[in-house]
Design an enzyme around this catalytic site. Structure first.
Site, short mmCIF file in Angstrom:
data_model
loop_
_atom_site.label_atom_id
_atom_site.label_comp_id
_atom_site.label_asym_id
_atom_site.label_seq_id
_atom_site.Cartn_x
_atom_site.Cartn_y
_atom_site.Cartn_z
N VAL A 180 66.40 -22.51 -46.78
CA VAL A 180 67.79 -22.22 -46.57
C VAL A 180 68.36 -21.96 -48.06
O VAL A 180 69.38 -21.25 -48.06
CB VAL A 180 68.60 -23.07 -45.86
N LYS A 181 67.90 -22.66 -48.88
CA LYS A 181 68.73 -22.64 -50.30
C LYS A 181 68.51 -21.21 -51.14
O LYS A 181 69.43 -20.92 -51.98
CB LYS A 181 67.88 -23.75 -51.28
#
Length: 453
Positions: A43-44
């Site tokens: 997700v980063k």
């Protein structure tokens, strides 16, 4: 033709997948937002691009500059992708509790990796917060990302992840559940969803050793709650600016063991190979099951890929060493079965105390049986040797027989663990197991403690 100009254009629009077996106890529709489909497998990637582009726009990051960040690995990977495409150098400062796979991956994509100790205060000059700041001050033409307090982090999820979830659920989402670390995901997604429907509940998953849950409930930052933990990617010993507690309806804490066990369950029961924080989220979800009704639509976010934990949560030896595998230990042989082939280290009556000390150092052990031609005749323990040394500095040159204690009790392989445990006393710290073939093995207090689930 349908193609992307760079890998960065493939970030986002990750799938929403219905969970089945692993959430069978929950009477609601549970959907996983699987962020491992991003090119950096987490997700980063979303906030990495957003933070870099915002820094470029206002001049904090200049052409040819060096990006510096303290990271648990995933943000570093996202930043590495951006740095490669946009022509920046990258220094990632990472704590030593993070998996080797994360460190190796960062190096593989060109990042310089600086490893710092985990068990230090955030203000300690050795902490990865402090080292990141120092490197930024010392490195010309550099930019310190500071994902914890950089609000472009949560803005990325407000602009991207939140709208995706709303659209994918056709606005029917009732609960959003996610692990909380920097706070960007829960705050950005939470803000967007609550603007669309204030009745949507936002739940954060915390870990033991972190301050979030108590601070949210009491407003007290309790330093007594801070201690080292194994779970990666969630929990903090600081209060990042990206955590907007007003958007969060509640927290639940998950143990290291449960997070690890459920990480494996997701892979085995759903065929979704995701990371440690996903396991924590699923266990947290089960702890919150009384909050969900049959018509609810619950979305849980899976942060990253299981490939970054193959040496940890997906490794039986690693799990066993920490007592995370639920193995049935009922007999002496169950305690020693994983190291039964190891040679029993002994010392002879006429050897010197210095020989025993050297063997303890070499093999990292604390108790050694003493033998002569008749068999086991005594034992030495590091505590007893220390006391003997304090009383007589020349003890190292004395024969073992002058300082040895009573021989360790001997039990059979099938002896119940309850009976073995009774043999440990203040005077006795080990038990020998007869392997029936003229060989013996040793069980220590440490082994017994390690077998407790």
């Amino acid at each position: 033709m349908d193609f992307s100009n760079t890998i960065l254009e493939t970030i986002g629009n990750t799938p929403l997948v219905k969970l089945n077996k692993v959430v069978a106890e929950i009477d609601a529709l549970v959907l996983a937002k699987v962020e491992t489909f991003n090119p950096g497998n987490s997700v980063k990637d979303r906030m990495a691009v957003k933070m870099v582009e915002d820094a470029e726009a206002d001049g904090r990051l200049k052409p040819g500059g060096t990006i510096i960040e303290g990271t648990s690995g995933n943000t570093g990977m996202g930043l590495a992708l951006v740095a490669i495409i946009k022509g920046y150098k990258l220094i990632c400062v990472i704590s030593d509790k993070q998996s080797k796979e994360k460190m190796d991956i960062l190096r593989a994509v060109g990042a310089k990796v600086v490893v710092c100790p985990t068990d230090v205060e955030p203000t300690d000059p050795r902490s990865y917060y402090s080292v990141s700041k120092r490197l930024a001050e010392e490195t010309p033409n550099s930019w310190y990302v500071n994902q914890y307090d950089n609000l472009s982090n949560s803005l990325a999820h407000y602009e991207q992840t939140g709208p995706e979830i709303w659209k994918q659920t056709d606005g029917k989402i009732t609960h959003f559940v996610v692990g909380v670390g920097t706070g960007g995901t829960i705050s950005g997604v939470g803000k967007y969803l609550k603007e669309k429907n204030p009745n949507i509940k936002i739940w954060g998953i915390d870990t033991y050793g972190s301050v979030f849950k108590k601070y949210h409930e009491t407003g007290i930052f309790d330093e007594n709650e801070i201690y080292s933990y194994i779970t990666e990617g969630i929990g903090e010993d600081i209060l990042p600016k990206n955590v907007d507690f007003s958007l969060i309806d509640g927290f639940t804490k998950v143990t290291d063991k449960d997070a690890a066990v459920y990480t494996r369950k997701i892979a085995m029961e759903e065929a979704i190979f995701v990371g440690n924080s996903a396991g924590a989220c699923i266990k947290g979800l089960l702890q919150l099951k009384e909050h969900f009704k049959p018509d609810d639509v619950v979305v849980v976010l899976f942060h990253d890929s299981g490939s970054r934990y193959v040496g940890k949560m997906f490794n039986d030896d690693w799990m066993r060493e920490r007592g995370f595998l639920d193995e049935n230990v009922t007999k002496a042989e169950d305690v020693i079965k994983d190291h039964i082939d190891k040679e029993l280290i002994v010392v002879r009556t006429e050897e010197l105390v210095s020989h025993a000390i050297e063997r303890m150092r070499k093999y990292k052990i604390s108790q050694i049986p003493v033998v002569d031609i008749t068999g086991f005749v005594g034992s030495v323990d590091e505590t007893d040797l220390f006391r003997s040394y304090v009383a007589d500095k020349n003890v190292a040159e004395k024969p073992i027989k002058e300082v040895m204690g009573k021989p360790f009790p001997i039990v059979k392989l099938g002896t119940p663990i309850e009976e073995v445990s009774k043999l440990f006393t203040k005077e006795n710290d080990a038990v020998l197991v007869d392997l029936k073939n003229g060989n013996y093995h040793i069980i220590t207090k440490y082994d017994i403690i390690g077998s407790i689930k």
